[in-house]
Design an enzyme around this catalytic site. Structure first.
Site, PDB file in Angstrom:
ATOM      1  CE  LYS A 177      -3.513   2.783   0.570  1.00  0.00           C
ATOM      2  NZ  LYS A 177      -4.725   2.977  -0.188  1.00  0.00           N
ATOM      3  CE  LYS A 245      -4.094   7.315   7.097  1.00  0.00           C
ATOM      4  NZ  LYS A 245      -4.320   5.917   6.691  1.00  0.00           N
TER       5      LYS A 245
END
Ligand code: NAP
Length: 302
Positions: A177, A245
């Protein structure tokens, strides 16, 4: 006996994912810290619980779809070693935790080790595909963890996503990811720079995008994010603050590995500037706004 499924984290992504599991015929136990978030799930037939531990007690597998690393640590392991409200406090040996949030790979391995001490196996299964993919059950899911646990979880993951790839051991899904967010972030930045050049040179950006879409530079990001930049339409989609983030997680991982990736650092800095200027709730294509401000073109048409 039918598998009992738990789901915790009923936000933009988690709510439609949990609803898809119910629609596929599964019985769900759910928990959310805001009781109102439980309502659409309870209306669809899920059992609302008053803690993460209560969900775990009723489940053979618990899915989590939370915001950030600290949230997964809190919900799964608890605020202290013997937190009675945590998933680990309610889990039975042999059960499974599937964390689909985007969090730190190294923290994932630590959480997995703590769960393993309690006889619980963890998979990390972060996703790409956004709220539309969550709703349509077409997410791309990148999975880390032991092969038998992956095989056990696959039928449920196939309800949630279209591409399900077992990447490797625990944490490997989160590493994948991070790789995804590097490519997405740098592609957005590249497209933003190209459209800024076109504008500064007095060339129609819409035609530039059309031409590029037909060639080697074409991509889904040029199609979607390029359109948003040209229209100045930054309604989310994937919020800039979440991309910030994710780039923080990438930066932390690079720090742990002693790896310098300058292009990635640049994207992280542009997102920091964008969020710092109060635009974190915009779509991450608004990274282009940070590029515009850098060049004194904050207000002009693209
Ligand atoms: P979201 O709408 O903010 O949902 C997060 C949910 O987790 C909220 O319901 C929140 O509860 C709950 N939560 C967070 N911390 C918690 C805690 N400590 N205890 C209990 N509940 C907690 O975010 P999202 O867009 O669904 O994203 C979820 C994850 O998927 C993130 O890691 C994100 O990076 C990733 N992701 C998102 C997208 C996207 O397009 N949105 C795409 C791919 C991946 P409250 O409602 O009470 O705050």
């Amino acid at each position: 006996m039918a598998t009992r499924i738990g789901f915790i984290g009923l936000g933009i992504m988690g709510r439609p994912m949990a609803l898809n599991l119910i629609a596929a015929g599964h019985r769900l136990a759910v928990y959310a810290r805001r009781p109102e978030a439980l309502v659409p799930l309870a209306d669809a037939g899920a059992e609302a619980c008053d803690s993460a531990a209560a969900v775990a007690r009723k489940s053979d597998v618990v899915f989590t779809m939370l915001s950030d690393t600290a949230d997964v640590e809190q919900v799964v392991l608890g605020s202290g070693p013997d937190d009675p409200r945590a998933v680990i406090a309610g889990s039975s040996p042999g059960s499974l935790v599937v964390d689909m949030s985007t969090i730190s790979p190294s923290a994932t391995r630590r959480i997995a080790a703590r769960l393993a001490d309690a006889g619980v196996t963890m998979l990390d299964a972060p996703v790409s595909g956004g709220d539309i993919g969550a709703r349509d059950g077409t997410l791309s899911i990148m999975v880390g963890g032991p092969a038998p646990a992956f095989a056990r979880a696959k039928p449920w993951l196939e309800i949630l996503g279209r591409s399900i790839v077992h990447i490797g051991g625990q944490g490997a899904g989160q590493v994948c990811k991070a790789c995804n967010q590097i490519v997405v972030g740098q592609t957005i930045a590249g497209i933003g720079e190209a459209l800024l050049l076109a504008e500064a040179a007095g060339v129609d950006g819409t035609r530039v995008r059309d031409a590029l879409l037909g060639g080697f530079a074409g991509s889904r990001i040029l199609e979607v994010h390029g359109r948003r930049m040209l229209a100045g339409d930054y309604r989310p989609g994937f919020k800039a603050v979440l991309h910030q983030k994710d780039m923080r997680i990438v930066q932390e991982t690079l720090h742990e590995l002693g790896l310098g990736l300058p292009g990635t650092a640049l994207v992280a800095q542009l997102l920091n500037a964008l969020v710092g200027q109060g635009d974190g709730e915009l779509d991450s294509a608004a990274l282009h706004l940070a590029q515009r401000r850098l060049n004194g073109r904050a207000h002009g048409p693209v």
